[in-house]
Design an enzyme around this catalytic site. Sequence first.
Site, PDB file in Angstrom:
ATOM      1  N   THR A  82     -59.831  36.894 -15.077  1.00 15.19           N
ATOM      2  CA  THR A  82     -60.672  36.397 -16.167  1.00 15.19           C
ATOM      3  C   THR A  82     -61.679  37.488 -16.490  1.00 15.19           C
ATOM      4  OG1 THR A  82     -60.444  34.140 -15.340  1.00 15.19           O
ATOM      5  CG2 THR A  82     -62.271  34.563 -16.841  1.00 15.19           C
ATOM      6  N   ARG A 110     -51.167  23.063 -17.233  1.00 15.24           N
ATOM      7  CA  ARG A 110     -52.489  22.974 -16.603  1.00 15.24           C
ATOM      8  C   ARG A 110     -53.572  23.537 -17.549  1.00 15.24           C
ATOM      9  NH1 ARG A 110     -56.023  27.466 -14.597  1.00 15.24           N
ATOM     10  NH2 ARG A 110     -57.360  26.535 -13.015  1.00 15.24           N
ATOM     11  N   VAL A 111     -54.687  22.844 -17.653  1.00  9.23           N
ATOM     12  CA  VAL A 111     -55.806  23.313 -18.468  1.00  9.23           C
ATOM     13  C   VAL A 111     -56.913  23.780 -17.523  1.00  9.23           C
ATOM     14  CG1 VAL A 111     -57.563  22.680 -20.171  1.00  9.23           C
ATOM     15  CG2 VAL A 111     -55.242  21.748 -20.356  1.00  9.23           C
ATOM     16  N   ASP A 113     -60.726  26.039 -16.946  1.00  8.11           N
ATOM     17  CA  ASP A 113     -62.090  25.829 -17.422  1.00  8.11           C
ATOM     18  C   ASP A 113     -62.370  26.498 -18.768  1.00  8.11           C
ATOM     19  OD1 ASP A 113     -61.725  28.106 -15.504  1.00  8.11           O
ATOM     20  OD2 ASP A 113     -63.681  28.672 -16.316  1.00  8.11           O
ATOM     21  N   THR A 133     -66.407  32.440 -14.225  1.00  9.22           N
ATOM     22  CA  THR A 133     -65.106  32.868 -13.719  1.00  9.22           C
ATOM     23  C   THR A 133     -64.919  32.253 -12.336  1.00  9.22           C
ATOM     24  OG1 THR A 133     -63.886  34.774 -12.830  1.00  9.22           O
ATOM     25  CG2 THR A 133     -66.259  35.045 -13.067  1.00  9.22           C
ATOM     26  N   GLY A 134     -63.666  32.046 -11.959  1.00  5.18           N
ATOM     27  CA  GLY A 134     -63.407  31.472 -10.642  1.00  5.18           C
ATOM     28  C   GLY A 134     -62.427  30.315 -10.725  1.00  5.18           C
ATOM     29  N   HIS A 135     -62.543  29.390  -9.777  1.00  7.66           N
ATOM     30  CA  HIS A 135     -61.597  28.282  -9.658  1.00  7.66           C
ATOM     31  C   HIS A 135     -61.847  27.253 -10.765  1.00  7.66           C
ATOM     32  CE1 HIS A 135     -59.987  24.574  -7.501  1.00  7.66           C
ATOM     33  NE2 HIS A 135     -58.946  25.354  -7.708  1.00  7.66           N
ATOM     34  N   GLY A 136     -60.935  27.233 -11.744  1.00  6.42           N
ATOM     35  CA  GLY A 136     -61.148  26.448 -12.956  1.00  6.42           C
ATOM     36  C   GLY A 136     -61.392  24.965 -12.717  1.00  6.42           C
TER      37      GLY A 136
END
Length: 224
Positions: A82, A110-111, A113, A133-136
Site C-alpha cells: 500500500t 474481499r473489500v 480498508d 496502511t496495514g491489516h485492512g
Amino acid sequence: MSEATESNRQCKTILPAILVHGGAWAVPDSLRDAVNCGIQRAVRKGYEVLLEKDSALDAIEEAVRALEDDPCFNAGTKGHDTVGAVAVDSLGNVASATSTGGITGKEAGRVGDCPLVGCGRYCDNNIGAVSSTGHGESISKVVLAKTIIMYMQQGLSSQEAAEKALSVMTQRVQGSGGVIVVSNTGDIGIAFTTERMSWASMQNDQLCYGLDPGENNIATISNI
Ligand code: GLY
C-alpha cells in the site's frame, strides 16, 4: 475535500507539508536502499507540486503516482504493498490518498480498508488528513483514519492521535498498521505498529524519512 475554512485562513499560521508512506510491513533489508531512495523521490515530487501549484490535492496525486510507478512499492500493479500521501497547502486545504494492491491470499471479492471512507484514508479541512496502511480488516473495524481525526478534534496533536488510535487498534482487535497524518496547520504525525514502515515528509524545504521504529533521518533538497 471542501474549501479551506475562513477561520483557518484568518486565525492560524499554516506551514504547508506533505507526507508519504510506502506501506507498513516487514520490509526486508535487501530492499532498504531502494525503498529509502524511492520514498524520498516521491515526497520530493509531491513537494515540488505543492510549492508550484499550492494545491494539496495535486501534490498528493503526484506523490502517489510516483510511488505506484516505482517497482519497489508496486501498489499500482499486482503487489500487496500500500502507498499513500497526505498534504496541507498554504490555504489550509488538506488532502489524502491511499492506493493498494490489497493483501495476498484473501478470497475474491474481499473489500479492504482503502475503499471504505474513514478507514484507509480521511480528510477534513477543519482538522487534517490521514492515510492508513496495514491489516485492512483491523483498520476497518476501528475506522482508523476517522478515529485519528476525532482525537485531533479533541485536542491531541497529530502524533499523539496517530499513536493513540494505533494503540486502540492493537488492544481492541489485535491488528497492526501504520499511518501518516497532517493537521490543517501543518502539524505532522507518523506512527506504525508493524516491524517497519517506509515514510518521508517535507516541510520548510526539509526532507525527513525513515523505515525502522524511531528512525528519523534528515536530508535537504540539495543532497537528495
Ligand atoms: N491495507 C490494505 C488492505 O488490507 O487491503
